[in-house]
Design an enzyme around this catalytic site. Structure first.
Site, PDB file in Angstrom:
ATOM      1  N   PRO A 188       0.840  -1.206   0.000  1.00  0.00           N
ATOM      2  CA  PRO A 188       0.000   0.000   0.000  1.00  0.00           C
ATOM      3  C   PRO A 188       0.875   1.256   0.000  1.00  0.00           C
ATOM      4  O   PRO A 188       1.524   1.567   0.994  1.00  0.00           O
ATOM      5  CB  PRO A 188      -0.816  -0.126   1.296  1.00  0.00           C
ATOM      6  CG  PRO A 188       0.001  -1.019   2.172  1.00  0.00           C
ATOM      7  CD  PRO A 188       0.748  -1.950   1.271  1.00  0.00           C
ATOM      8  N   ASP A 229       5.943   2.153   1.964  1.00  0.00           N
ATOM      9  CA  ASP A 229       5.034   1.046   2.227  1.00  0.00           C
ATOM     10  C   ASP A 229       4.338   1.309   3.562  1.00  0.00           C
ATOM     11  O   ASP A 229       4.967   1.276   4.616  1.00  0.00           O
ATOM     12  CB  ASP A 229       5.821  -0.269   2.273  1.00  0.00           C
ATOM     13  CG  ASP A 229       4.932  -1.496   2.396  1.00  0.00           C
ATOM     14  OD1 ASP A 229       3.767  -1.361   2.803  1.00  0.00           O
ATOM     15  OD2 ASP A 229       5.428  -2.608   2.093  1.00  0.00           O
ATOM     16  N   HIS A 230       3.008   1.540   3.508  1.00  0.00           N
ATOM     17  CA  HIS A 230       2.288   1.940   4.720  1.00  0.00           C
ATOM     18  C   HIS A 230       2.097   0.774   5.694  1.00  0.00           C
ATOM     19  O   HIS A 230       1.679   0.977   6.833  1.00  0.00           O
ATOM     20  CB  HIS A 230       0.920   2.516   4.351  1.00  0.00           C
ATOM     21  CG  HIS A 230       0.470   3.621   5.261  1.00  0.00           C
ATOM     22  ND1 HIS A 230       0.958   3.793   6.539  1.00  0.00           N
ATOM     23  CD2 HIS A 230      -0.428   4.625   5.080  1.00  0.00           C
ATOM     24  CE1 HIS A 230       0.393   4.836   7.098  1.00  0.00           C
ATOM     25  NE2 HIS A 230      -0.468   5.362   6.239  1.00  0.00           N
ATOM     26  N   ARG A 231       2.411  -0.443   5.281  1.00  0.00           N
ATOM     27  CA  ARG A 231       2.408  -1.560   6.224  1.00  0.00           C
ATOM     28  C   ARG A 231       3.572  -1.424   7.206  1.00  0.00           C
ATOM     29  O   ARG A 231       3.484  -1.839   8.369  1.00  0.00           O
ATOM     30  CB  ARG A 231       2.518  -2.894   5.482  1.00  0.00           C
ATOM     31  CG  ARG A 231       1.360  -3.229   4.564  1.00  0.00           C
ATOM     32  CD  ARG A 231       1.665  -4.484   3.760  1.00  0.00           C
ATOM     33  NE  ARG A 231       2.864  -4.345   2.946  1.00  0.00           N
ATOM     34  CZ  ARG A 231       3.381  -5.320   2.195  1.00  0.00           C
ATOM     35  NH1 ARG A 231       2.805  -6.517   2.176  1.00  0.00           N
ATOM     36  NH2 ARG A 231       4.465  -5.112   1.479  1.00  0.00           N
ATOM     37  N   ILE A 290       5.662   1.623   7.397  1.00  0.00           N
ATOM     38  CA  ILE A 290       5.964   2.994   7.794  1.00  0.00           C
ATOM     39  C   ILE A 290       4.659   3.755   8.002  1.00  0.00           C
ATOM     40  O   ILE A 290       3.868   3.932   7.060  1.00  0.00           O
ATOM     41  CB  ILE A 290       6.827   3.696   6.724  1.00  0.00           C
ATOM     42  CG1 ILE A 290       8.116   2.908   6.482  1.00  0.00           C
ATOM     43  CG2 ILE A 290       7.135   5.127   7.126  1.00  0.00           C
ATOM     44  CD1 ILE A 290       8.958   3.427   5.343  1.00  0.00           C
TER      45      ILE A 290
END
Length: 496
Positions: free
Chosen positions: A290, A466-468, A470
């Protein structure tokens, strides 16, 4: 890694090796040998293109080429046999040599690729590998540069009559770098007919273009759909010395453009090699991680002044100093302050793998497509060492010699879209990495400085992550730190 299998005491097979880390296939760009040629241990027999680079494959044993299993332009899976070598030529168990699969077919003369060798009729003398049979109706088309047919037959007769071994005529290979060979193939130019002008007889891109120009007909002939035309030669130095991103790794020669068929409304280009790998990687990355992208516009006038000063520093003599060098250093300092950005998502084990090293990738647009070689353990390098590593990375990418290993294991990437005059972008993560920093063009803009509007050197940074891995807070702090260092480069010392 060498992979080979003994099929018998006499014939040995050489399989397509995994020349990178986990590669599954490669395309055969060019064969340097044909059936009947003598090869020695370590001799390069073909050039293949992996997902990211062109690689020359050496044969790991001596002998005479018996069979080429695939023609040029074929994509072969790792582990497939690509060449069979007769390691005991002249023995009684000889089998007829098959026609070279890489050569154009001849009407009713050359046997088709993939046909199994026929056994020699009883009573016939053994066939000498490389020359074919002395008697019979089947003839092998002589290769370009080989001995005349009569001389070959006389050599065979000498061997059969016990008058000494038949001489093997070795064909010298034109000297050219892999990108030049690829260009010649795209333009349909035989390197054997090109006059070299480079040092030590090396054929250059200009030599290939000159040969293509001299060989071109006055009236252009229709080209097949998907044929590749020539690319304009890029200047040795694309921008002036004082330009913001002169000599940056992400500027390369324009990619070859497919030649259009006169009157055609469309041209179809096969998706393979580097372009296929790019497409698969980008789709996987975009729909797996994501993405979040944040932007910041920053005054980097002081950084640009520091670049100019460092160029005159005697301690950095021989090191190419440009804004990319200081941007890379700023990113490494920001990673030290925000180590959580340097990680990988392990889907199989549902773990976040924190990296305590930085393999810094530099996205480079080359004639083969986008590649991202990385500088291993960049966090441990001094500024001169980092500059030297960047210079070597640029030179290797321009020459088309970047190895698959140099593109594996990256953790963070910088992509410089500013060299093309673009203000910013939303970059897609390199697969397996957590963040990528895009650097826009550096321009003089009106900026409020010490309470007054002045012209300042300004750029825009874009960070995709990567929002998983960060969160917004961590990503924002990391990007703000990079910007703060570029605004006040003395922080390279106080924060580093």
């Amino acid at each position: 890694m060498t992979t080979m299998t003994d099929t018998s005491v006499r014939f040995r097979e050489f399989k397509m090796p995994d020349v990178g880390e986990g590669l599954t296939e490669a395309e055969i760009l060019k064969w340097y040998v044909q059936p009947g040629d003598t090869v020695t241990d370590g001799q390069v027999v073909c050039e293949v293109e992996t997902a990211k680079a062109a690689v020359e494959l050496p044969i790991p044993f001596d002998g005479v080429v018996h069979e080429l299993r695939f023609p040029e332009g074929t994509t072969v899976d790792v582990g497939e046999v690509i060449i069979v070598v007769d390691v005991a030529p002249g023995s009684d168990a000889a089998a007829p040599v098959q026609a070279p699969v890489a050569a154009p077919a001849e009407p009713a003369a050359a046997s088709p690729a993939g046909v199994a060798p026929q056994e020699a009729p009883q009573g016939r003398r053994p066939v000498l590998v490389g020359y074919g049979v002395v008697e019979g109706s089947t003839k092998r088309r002589p290769r370009k540069g080989a001995e005349p047919a009569t001389a070959a037959v006389e050599a065979v007769q000498r061997e059969l009559n016990g008058q000494g071994p038949a001489p093997v005529v070795a064909k010298s290979r034109p000297l050219a770098k892999p990108p030049v060979r690829k260009l010649a193939k795209d333009l349909g130019i035989d390197l054997d007919g090109v006059t070299p002008t480079g040092p030590d007889g090396v054929i250059t891109r200009e030599d290939v273009h000159a040969a293509a120009t001299s060989a071109a007909p006055v009236t252009p002939a229709p080209a097949p759909a998907g044929a590749v035309g020539g690319a304009a030669t890029a200047p040795a130095e694309p921008y002036a010395e004082d330009a913001p991103y002169a000599g940056d790794a992400s500027y390369q020669a324009p990619q070859p453009v497919a030649a259009a068929v006169p009157g055609a409304r469309e041209t179809r280009i096969p998706v393979k090699g580097v372009r296929k790998a790019i497409a698969q990687a980008m789709v996987t990355s975009a729909f797996t991680a994501p993405h979040v992208t944040e932007f910041v516009t920053v005054d980097i006038t002081r950084t640009m002044k520091l670049v100019a000063e460092l160029k005159e520093d005697k301690d950095l003599a021989g090191v190419r100093v440009n804004p990319l060098l200081l941007i890379a250093k700023a990113l490494l300092v920001a990673v030290k302050r925000n180590p959580g950005v340097n990680a990988t998502w392990d889907e199989a084990n549902q773990e976040i793998v924190q990296k305590h090293y930085v393999n810094l990738g530099i996205a480079a647009a080359t004639p083969r497509g986008l590649i991202v070689p990385n500088i291993k353990d960049a966090q441990d390098k001094t500024l001169p060492e980092l500059g030297s590593a960047l210079g070597e990375l640029v030179a290797t990418a321009r020459e088309g010699k970047t190895s698959p290993a140099a593109m594996a294991g990256g953790t963070l990437t910088i992509t410089n879209v500013g060299v093309f005059g673009v203000d910013t972008g939303t970059p897609i993560l390199n697969p397996g990495e957590s963040a990528i920093l895009a650097v826009g063009s550096i321009k003089l803009q009106p900026w409020v400085h010490k309470g007054r509007v002045k012209p300042r050197q300004v750029t825009t940074l874009a960070l995709s992550f990567d929002h998983r891995l960060i969160d917004g807070e961590l990503g924002s702090r990391f990007l703000a730190d990079v910007a703060a260092i570029l605004e006040q480069p003395k922080r390279l010392i106080t924060w580093g």
